[in-house]
Design a protein around this motif. Structure first.
Motif, PDB file in Angstrom:
ATOM      1  N   GLY A   1       0.802  -1.219   0.000  1.00 17.97           N
ATOM      2  CA  GLY A   1       0.000   0.000   0.000  1.00 17.97           C
ATOM      3  C   GLY A   1       0.833   1.266   0.000  1.00 17.97           C
ATOM      4  O   GLY A   1       1.944   1.312  -0.529  1.00 17.97           O
TER       5      GLY A   1
ATOM      6  N   ARG B   1       0.286   3.170  -4.404  1.00 17.53           N
ATOM      7  CA  ARG B   1      -0.483   2.356  -3.461  1.00 17.53           C
ATOM      8  C   ARG B   1      -0.635   0.988  -4.111  1.00 17.53           C
ATOM      9  O   ARG B   1      -1.561   0.742  -4.875  1.00 17.53           O
ATOM     10  CB  ARG B   1      -1.840   3.006  -3.218  1.00 17.53           C
TER      11      ARG B   1
ATOM     12  N   PHE C   1      -1.248  -2.983  -4.044  1.00 17.74           N
ATOM     13  CA  PHE C   1      -1.811  -4.146  -3.348  1.00 17.74           C
ATOM     14  C   PHE C   1      -1.542  -5.365  -4.227  1.00 17.74           C
ATOM     15  O   PHE C   1      -1.717  -5.285  -5.445  1.00 17.74           O
ATOM     16  CB  PHE C   1      -3.342  -4.029  -3.194  1.00 17.74           C
TER      17      PHE C   1
ATOM     18  N   THR D   1      -2.927  -9.414   0.038  1.00 13.29           N
ATOM     19  CA  THR D   1      -4.290  -9.005   0.386  1.00 13.29           C
ATOM     20  C   THR D   1      -5.050 -10.219   0.915  1.00 13.29           C
ATOM     21  O   THR D   1      -5.744 -10.153   1.929  1.00 13.29           O
ATOM     22  CB  THR D   1      -4.990  -8.401  -0.849  1.00 13.29           C
TER      23      THR D   1
ATOM     24  N   THR E   1      -7.295  -0.898  -5.721  1.00 21.16           N
ATOM     25  CA  THR E   1      -6.695  -1.521  -4.538  1.00 21.16           C
ATOM     26  C   THR E   1      -7.735  -1.835  -3.455  1.00 21.16           C
ATOM     27  O   THR E   1      -7.878  -2.989  -3.040  1.00 21.16           O
ATOM     28  CB  THR E   1      -5.589  -0.603  -3.975  1.00 21.16           C
TER      29      THR E   1
END
Ligand code: NAI
Ligand code: MG
Length: 397
Positions: free
Chosen positions: A149, A190, A192, A197, A228
Motif C-alpha cells: 500500500g 499504493r 496491493f 491481500t 486496490t
C-alpha cells in the motif's frame, strides 16, 4: 516449554524505557527466556548510516521473535544533516527500520487489539438516548496489511522518464496532471497484491471464526480507490462465500468509519484494512480505550514475529528521569508475543494483573490522569513508569 531467546530492540527515546519494564514484568510472571539486545534506530543511522544494522538482522533471523520499543524517524533533510560527517555524501539513505523490518521479513500481518479496561479513566464515553451517559465496552481486533500500500516506499519526486511516460498512458493522468512541471510532481504509489491481500483478509476471517464472530468489516474506500480497495473487498467477499460461509463481510469506508467509531464502536469486533487505513483506524480505536499508552501490536510473518507498542519514541519525554510514560502498551505487546509462542497462561496472568491495576485505580501514569506531560506530574499524584510496572508485578502474586 523450552527456553526461548527473545531479541530485544529498545530503539530510541521512550522505547528504551518501556521495553525494560516489560521485560521485568515478563520475568516476574514466570516467563523463562534469554534476552539478546539488538541495536536499532536513530543512533545507528547517525553513527553508521544504517538504522537497522546487519548484526540486528542476523539476530532476528536466528531467534525469530523480537520485542521492539520504538524508533525516531525524521524527514529526509534532517536525516542527512544528522549523519556523521564521514558518512555524508556516501549515498546513505534513511529508511524507517521498523518499516524495513516489516518488508524484509514479510511481517505482513499486523494485529492491533483495542480493548476497554474496566475503570480506565480514559475510556470513551458517549451520550445515549435521553442524555444517559454510556461507556461502551470495546473489544476490536484490527488487522492491518503491514508491507504494501501507501507505505510500500515506491515513490518519486520528479519521476524519471520511464515512470513519467507510463503515467502518461493513463487518461486520468493526462487529463488532470500533465499540466504540472515534472520537478514539481510527487508520486507515491499504493500497491496491493492479491497474495498479501488474501493473507491479511484470511487472518481476519480465521480470527473471527476462532472467536465465534459472524462479521468481518473491510475498512477501505472501494467506491473511489477502485483498484486496490476494490481488490481487498472482492477478496473478502469471495472468501466469505467459499471458505467462511458463517461469516459475513461488512464494507465501510475509512472516512465514515472514523465517524462511526465514536457512535457505535462496540459493534465492530474484527476489522481488516490496508496499510495506511489500518494505521488510521487502529489509532482511532486506540483513542477510545486509553490512547497510545494502551495500544499494543503484533507484526507477524511466516517465520519471524515482532511485537511493539503502537506509539513512537516520544522524544519530548525521552530524557525525563524518572520516566513518566505509560508502560502498559509495551507490556500488552509482550503479552501478544506470549500468545504467539504459546505461553497463553502467562499472558493471561499479566493481562489480568494490568486489568486489576487499572480497575483499582490507585496507580496511574500521567496520561491516565489527563495531565500535561511535565516533570511536575508526580507532585500531582501520577506514577512513574517504574511504579506502574511494579504495580502490575505486585498484582501477579
Ligand atoms: P509518539 O507516539 O512518539 O508520541 C506522541 C504522543 O503520545 C507523546 O508526546 C505522548 O503525549 C503520547 N505517548 C506516546 N507514548 C506514550 C506512552 N507510552 N505513555 C504515555 N503517553 C504516550 O508519536 P510522535 O510524537 O508523532 O513521534 C515521535 C517519534 O516517534 C517520531 O520520530 C516518529 O517518527 C516516531 N514513531 C515511531 C513509531 C514506531 O517506532 N513504530 C511509531 C510512531 C512514531
Ligand atoms: Mg500509527
Amino acid at each position: 516449554m523450552a527456553k526461548r531467546t527473545i531479541v530485544t530492540m529498545p530503539g530510541d527515546g521512550i522505547g528504551k524505557v518501556v521495553l525494560d519494564e516489560a521485560v521485568r514484568v515478563l520475568g516476574a510472571a514466570g516467563f523463562n527466556a534469554d534476552y539478546v539486545h539488538a541495536d536499532i534506530g536513530w543512533e545507528f543511522w547517525c553513527k553508521e548510516g544504517d538504522p537497522f544494522p546487519e548484526r540486528t538482522q542476523k539476530l532476528l533471523e536466528k531467534h525469530k521473535i523480537g520485542l521492539f520499543g520504538a524508533i525516531t524517524s525524521k524527514p529526509k533533510d534532517k536525516a542527512e544533516a544528522e549523519l556523521s560527517p564521514d558518512l555524508k555524501g556516501k549515498g546513505c539513505v534513511y529508511y524507517s527500520p521498523i518499516v524495513s523490518m516489516r518488508q524484509k521479513y514479510d511481517l505482513d500481518i499486523c494485529m492491533r487489539p483495542c480493548k476497554t479496561f474496566k475503570g480506565n479513566p480514559l475510556n470513551f464515553i458517549r451520550r445515549g438516548f435521553g442524555g444517559v451517559v454510556e461507556e461502551p465496552i470495546i473489544d476490536t481486533m484490527i488487522f492491518r496489511q503491514n508491507t504494501e500500500g501507501l507505505y510500500g516506499g515506491v515513490e518519486w519526486t520528479n519521476p524519471p522518464d520511464l515512470v513519467y511516460d507510463a503515467l502518461m498512458t493513463h487518461k486520468k493522468f493526462r487529463d488532470n496532471f500533465a499540466w504540472c512541471p515534472r520537478p514539481e510532481l510527487a508520486v507515491s504509489t499504493r500497491i496491493f497484491t492479491k497474495k498479501y491481500t488474501t493473507r491479511i483478509v484470511k487472518a481476519a476471517f480465521e480470527y473471527a471464526k476462532a472467536k465465534g464472530f459472524d462479521t468481518v468489516t473491510v475498512c477501505e474506500k472501494p467506491n473511489v480507490i477502485r483498484e486496490t480497495s476494490g481488490m481487498m473487498l472482492k477478496v473478502a467477499q469471495e472468501m466469505a462465500k467459499t471458505e467462511f460461509p458463517g461469516i459475513r463481510v461488512q464494507d465501510t469506508n475509512i472516512d465514515a468509519q472514523m465517524m462511526w467509531l465514536t457512535k457505535n464502536p462496540e459493534t465492530y469486533r474484527v476489522i481488516v484494512a490496508g496499510n495506511m487505513f489500518g494505521d488510521i483506524v487502529s489509532d482511532g480505536f486506540a483513542g477510545l480505550i486509553g490512547g497510545l499508552g494502551f495500544a499494543c501490536s503484533a507484526n507477524i510473518g511466516p517465520e519471524i514475529a515482532v511485537f511493539e507498542p503502537t506509539h513512537g519514541s516520544a522524544p519530548k519525554y525521552a530524557e525525563f528521569n524518572p520516566s513518566i510514560v505509560n508502560p502498559i502498551a509495551m507490556v500488552l505487546s509482550a503479552c501478544m508475543m506470549l500468545d504467539h509462542i504459546g505461553e497463553t497462561e502467562i499472558s493471561a496472568k499479566i493481562q489480568k494483573a494490568v486489568a486489576d491495576v487499572v480497575e483499582e485505580g490507585k496507580v496511574k501514569t500521567y496520561d491516565m490522569m489527563k495531565l500535561p506531560g511535565k516533570p511536575d506530574v508526580f507532585s500531582k499524584g501520577a506514577a512513574t513508569t517504574r511504579e506502574m510496572a511494579e504495580a502490575i508485578i505486585a498484582k501477579l502474586k
